[in-house]
Write a protein that holds these residues in place. Structure first.
Motif, PDB file in Angstrom:
ATOM      1  N   LEU A  95       0.839  -1.197   0.000  1.00  0.00           N
ATOM      2  CA  LEU A  95       0.000   0.000   0.000  1.00  0.00           C
ATOM      3  C   LEU A  95       0.878   1.253   0.000  1.00  0.00           C
ATOM      4  CD1 LEU A  95      -2.979   0.866   0.087  1.00  0.00           C
ATOM      5  CD2 LEU A  95      -2.752   1.027   2.568  1.00  0.00           C
ATOM      6  N   GLN A  96       1.981   1.197   0.756  1.00  0.00           N
ATOM      7  CA  GLN A  96       2.919   2.328   0.782  1.00  0.00           C
ATOM      8  C   GLN A  96       3.725   2.408  -0.516  1.00  0.00           C
ATOM      9  OE1 GLN A  96       3.180   4.596   3.313  1.00  0.00           O
ATOM     10  NE2 GLN A  96       1.422   3.572   4.257  1.00  0.00           N
ATOM     11  N   ALA A  97       4.034   1.253  -1.088  1.00  0.00           N
ATOM     12  CA  ALA A  97       4.864   1.227  -2.293  1.00  0.00           C
ATOM     13  C   ALA A  97       4.113   1.722  -3.524  1.00  0.00           C
ATOM     14  CB  ALA A  97       5.368  -0.196  -2.531  1.00  0.00           C
ATOM     15  N   LYS A  98       2.792   1.588  -3.513  1.00  0.00           N
ATOM     16  CA  LYS A  98       1.983   1.906  -4.688  1.00  0.00           C
ATOM     17  C   LYS A  98       2.216   3.322  -5.195  1.00  0.00           C
ATOM     18  CE  LYS A  98      -2.326   3.001  -4.237  1.00  0.00           C
ATOM     19  NZ  LYS A  98      -3.808   3.019  -4.084  1.00  0.00           N
ATOM     20  N   GLU A  99       2.412   4.255  -4.272  1.00  0.00           N
ATOM     21  CA  GLU A  99       2.564   5.651  -4.655  1.00  0.00           C
ATOM     22  C   GLU A  99       3.965   5.967  -5.174  1.00  0.00           C
ATOM     23  OE1 GLU A  99      -0.086   7.429  -4.653  1.00  0.00           O
ATOM     24  OE2 GLU A  99      -1.253   5.842  -3.672  1.00  0.00           O
ATOM     25  N   GLN A 100       4.909   5.019  -5.042  1.00  0.00           N
ATOM     26  CA  GLN A 100       6.293   5.347  -5.348  1.00  0.00           C
ATOM     27  C   GLN A 100       6.908   4.521  -6.479  1.00  0.00           C
ATOM     28  OE1 GLN A 100       8.748   5.950  -1.750  1.00  0.00           O
ATOM     29  NE2 GLN A 100       6.929   5.367  -0.572  1.00  0.00           N
ATOM     30  N   MET A 101       6.209   3.468  -6.927  1.00  0.00           N
ATOM     31  CA  MET A 101       6.805   2.612  -7.952  1.00  0.00           C
ATOM     32  C   MET A 101       5.730   1.867  -8.726  1.00  0.00           C
ATOM     33  SD  MET A 101       8.333  -0.136  -5.197  1.00  0.00           S
ATOM     34  CE  MET A 101       8.771   1.191  -4.054  1.00  0.00           C
ATOM     35  N   ASP A 102       6.121   1.387  -9.915  1.00  0.00           N
ATOM     36  CA  ASP A 102       5.212   0.596 -10.752  1.00  0.00           C
ATOM     37  C   ASP A 102       5.370  -0.904 -10.494  1.00  0.00           C
ATOM     38  OD1 ASP A 102       4.413   2.974 -12.231  1.00  0.00           O
ATOM     39  OD2 ASP A 102       6.393   2.862 -13.168  1.00  0.00           O
ATOM     40  N   ARG A 103       6.536  -1.261 -10.033  1.00  0.00           N
ATOM     41  CA  ARG A 103       6.832  -2.668  -9.762  1.00  0.00           C
ATOM     42  C   ARG A 103       7.696  -2.727  -8.508  1.00  0.00           C
ATOM     43  NH1 ARG A 103      10.264  -5.964 -14.188  1.00  0.00           N
ATOM     44  NH2 ARG A 103      11.623  -4.170 -13.838  1.00  0.00           N
ATOM     45  N   VAL A 104       7.465  -3.769  -7.680  1.00  0.00           N
ATOM     46  CA  VAL A 104       8.215  -3.890  -6.439  1.00  0.00           C
ATOM     47  C   VAL A 104       8.793  -5.294  -6.319  1.00  0.00           C
ATOM     48  CG1 VAL A 104       6.131  -4.471  -5.130  1.00  0.00           C
ATOM     49  CG2 VAL A 104       8.137  -3.614  -3.915  1.00  0.00           C
ATOM     50  N   LEU A 105      10.052  -5.367  -5.886  1.00  0.00           N
ATOM     51  CA  LEU A 105      10.662  -6.645  -5.548  1.00  0.00           C
ATOM     52  C   LEU A 105      10.473  -6.864  -4.053  1.00  0.00           C
ATOM     53  CD1 LEU A 105      14.015  -6.618  -7.571  1.00  0.00           C
ATOM     54  CD2 LEU A 105      11.765  -7.435  -8.259  1.00  0.00           C
TER      55      LEU A 105
END
Length: 310
Positions: A95-105
């Motif tokens: 949820l936090q990563a959604k605003e900062q990246m398109d893909r997450v490892l």
């Protein structure tokens, strides 16, 4: 596609974890491969130019935040980490990563043994993917962010999305967990083997002589094992050396130096017990210190002469 990373380090890693000597440890900060577990993971991600890097903390959060204060990571604190499952933690982090990246490892902190090549494979893949070694899934895992992700999305749905297409690799390290039995030893050996296979390096050894060589790495290791076990027989067996050869090389060193390395106590089913003499211990300590100084000094010269070939 902007790719970042999420390291999940919010579990009860500081509760009930012990090293090989039974000493309590905080797993994310456990010494590994010349640094700590989590700093080593961050360094690998940075090398692959993955940014930003989010770290989800929970157990000993303040301590971990201080440990990472100069590592330029984004800290997310899970205040309810004791009640949350892994999928709950995953949902919070994504949820936090959604605003900062398109893909997450996504990387649980207890899986530090992935190779650089594995990261390259994941980055080349444009869809969500799970690296797998011989059909066994591993970490980190790549997930393309869902634009509709919100707080109401079920954590199980996220887990299903994370377990999508397998990306087969020849890297067994992706399956190694520090939480497994003997996990630290297993991973340490894996990292050492990879370093030996991929890094240009040198070997040197210190041999002490008069007319003939009489003290070197073999004699030192034998004495070290005798100090640990109290038995020449056990020490020789540990080195795949015969009992008689063990005695022979110790006797030769004692003859050349003019003092005894061992206090002998004959008898017993293992041939008696042996302890290192004060003179022997001083000699061993000085030998080890010189070996370390040689390695340090020679490494500096090696870097000067061969650094460009790395």
């Amino acid at each position: 596609m902007k790719t970042g990373a999420l390291i999940i380090a919010s579990g009860d890693y500081g509760e009930g974890q012990q090293d090989n000597e039974g000493i309590p440890v905080f797993l994310p900060m456990y010494p590994l491969d010349g640094t700590t577990v989590i700093k080593g993971e961050i360094a690998k991600l940075r090398k692959a130019k993955i940014s930003p890097i989010l770290v989800l903390t929970g157990c000993h959060s303040e301590t971990l935040q201080l440990h990472l204060s100069h590592n330029n990571v984004v800290i997310i604190e899970d205040e309810d980490y004791q009640r949350h499952s892994f999928t709950d933690a995953l949902a919070l982090g994504l949820l936090q990563a959604k605003e900062q990246m398109d893909r997450v490892l996504v990387l649980p902190v207890e899986y530090p043994a992935f190779a650089d090549k594995t990261l390259e494979q994941l980055l080349d893949c444009e869809h969500s993917a799970v690296p797998a070694y011989e059909e066994q899934p591993g970490w980190p895992r790549s997930i393309v962010m869902d634009a509709d992700l919100d707080e109401q999305q079920n954590a199980e749905d996220l887990w299903t999305q994370l377990n999508t297409e397998h990306l087969f690799t020849d890297d067994p390290g992706i399956t190694y967990s520090l939480l497994e039995e003997n996990g630290v030893d297993h991973i340490s050996q894996y990292l050492k083997d990879r370093w030996n296979a991929t890094t240009l390096h040198f070997r040197n050894k210190l041999v002490i002589s008069r007319e003939e060589d009489f003290f070197g790495p073999g004699v030192y290791d034998l004495l070290k094992y005798i100090d640990e076990t109290g038995s020449i027989q056990a020490a020789a067996a540990k080195m795949n050396m015969s009992y008689s050869k063990g005695w022979k090389i110790i006797n030769r060193a004692e003859k050349e130096l003019g003092f005894r390395f061992l206090n002998r106590c004959n008898g017993g089913k293992n041939g008696g017990s042996s302890t290192i003499t004060p003179e022997g211990r001083v000699f061993m300590e000085r030998y080890h210190a010189m070996v370390e100084d040689m390695r340090r000094i020679t490494q500096n010269f090696f870097d000067v002469y061969f650094g460009e070939f790395q």
